[in-house]
Design a protein around this motif. Structure first.
Motif, short mmCIF file in Angstrom:
data_model
loop_
_atom_site.label_atom_id
_atom_site.label_comp_id
_atom_site.label_asym_id
_atom_site.label_seq_id
_atom_site.Cartn_x
_atom_site.Cartn_y
_atom_site.Cartn_z
N UNK A 5 0.99 -1.28 0.01
CA UNK A 5 -0.04 0.10 0.06
C UNK A 5 0.85 1.17 0.03
N UNK A 6 0.53 2.25 0.67
CA UNK A 6 1.12 3.43 0.75
C UNK A 6 1.85 3.32 2.15
N UNK A 36 8.08 -0.91 2.88
CA UNK A 36 8.42 -2.31 2.95
C UNK A 36 8.43 -3.30 1.94
N UNK A 37 7.17 -3.30 1.46
CA UNK A 37 7.06 -4.34 0.43
C UNK A 37 7.94 -3.93 -0.85
N UNK A 62 8.04 -11.39 -3.05
CA UNK A 62 8.19 -12.59 -2.14
C UNK A 62 7.20 -12.31 -0.82
N UNK A 63 7.53 -10.88 -0.27
CA UNK A 63 6.70 -10.58 0.73
C UNK A 63 5.22 -10.66 0.67
N UNK A 98 3.84 -12.81 11.54
CA UNK A 98 5.27 -12.57 11.25
C UNK A 98 5.42 -13.31 10.00
N UNK A 99 6.55 -12.84 9.24
CA UNK A 99 7.19 -13.49 7.90
C UNK A 99 8.57 -13.25 8.02
N UNK A 100 9.18 -14.07 6.94
CA UNK A 100 10.49 -13.77 6.63
C UNK A 100 10.39 -12.19 5.91
N UNK A 101 11.81 -11.54 6.00
CA UNK A 101 11.73 -10.27 5.63
C UNK A 101 12.20 -10.45 3.89
#
Length: 170
Positions: free
Chosen positions: A29-30, A36-37, A43-44, A61-64
């Motif tokens: 998004x914004x 971050x995306x 992949x995120x 939580x996800x990987x970065x």
């Protein structure tokens, strides 16, 4: 230790996790979510899809991926004036994010000012909830050595620092 800095949440290479001010669908998004995306890569977004939707106050939580961190913790803060009780839901974001960091054995996590941007939470109130919740919760998180608030502009960083300095010693 809690610290407040002006900076870009997507560029915190010395932190094991960064927190995303997510939307319910965990999509790009914004603001923080977009930054971050973009930095993490597609992949995120793929990792987030099966975890959505989340409700205000929740964290996952996800990987970065392409970020210089091990993990991204995604929190959905309350929309001010819509999601109630806003203060409890905002505190829950920080509680749940810290619990995930502790569960993963992380030593450091960086937060933005959750809900204080597009979600309309008054900045000083959002900062108080954030700092009070993190300060009260850290003693129950023995792995966590450092929490950083990464704020977009100098005024916001100064406000967070002033409120942190005003807190009673621990």
């Amino acid at each position: 230790m809690i610290e407040c800095v002006q900076g870009d949440i997507a560029h915190q290479p010395d932190m094991e996790a960064v927190v995303n001010a997510a939307n319910a669908q965990l999509r790009p998004g914004g603001g923080v979510a977009g930054a971050l995306h973009r930095a993490a890569g597609p992949e995120l977004d793929r990792a987030c899809r099966p975890l959505a939707p989340i409700c205000p106050g929740e964290a996952v939580i996800t990987a970065a991926f392409g970020l210089p961190n091990r993990h991204v913790i995604h929190c959905l803060g309350p929309v001010y004036g819509v999601d109630e009780p806003a203060d409890e839901l905002l505190a829950d974001c920080y509680l749940h994010a810290l619990a995930l960091a502790e569960r993963e054995g992380l030593r450091s996590v960086a937060f933005p000012a959750l809900s204080a941007g597009a979600f309309g939470y008054p900045l000083e109130e959002a900062a108080r909830v954030a700092l009070e919740t993190v300060s009260a919760t850290l003693p129950r998180c023995p792995h966590l050595e450092r929490v950083r608030f990464v704020l977009f502009d100098a005024e916001t960083a100064a406000l967070f620092q002033r409120l942190l300095d005003e807190q009673p010693a621990g």
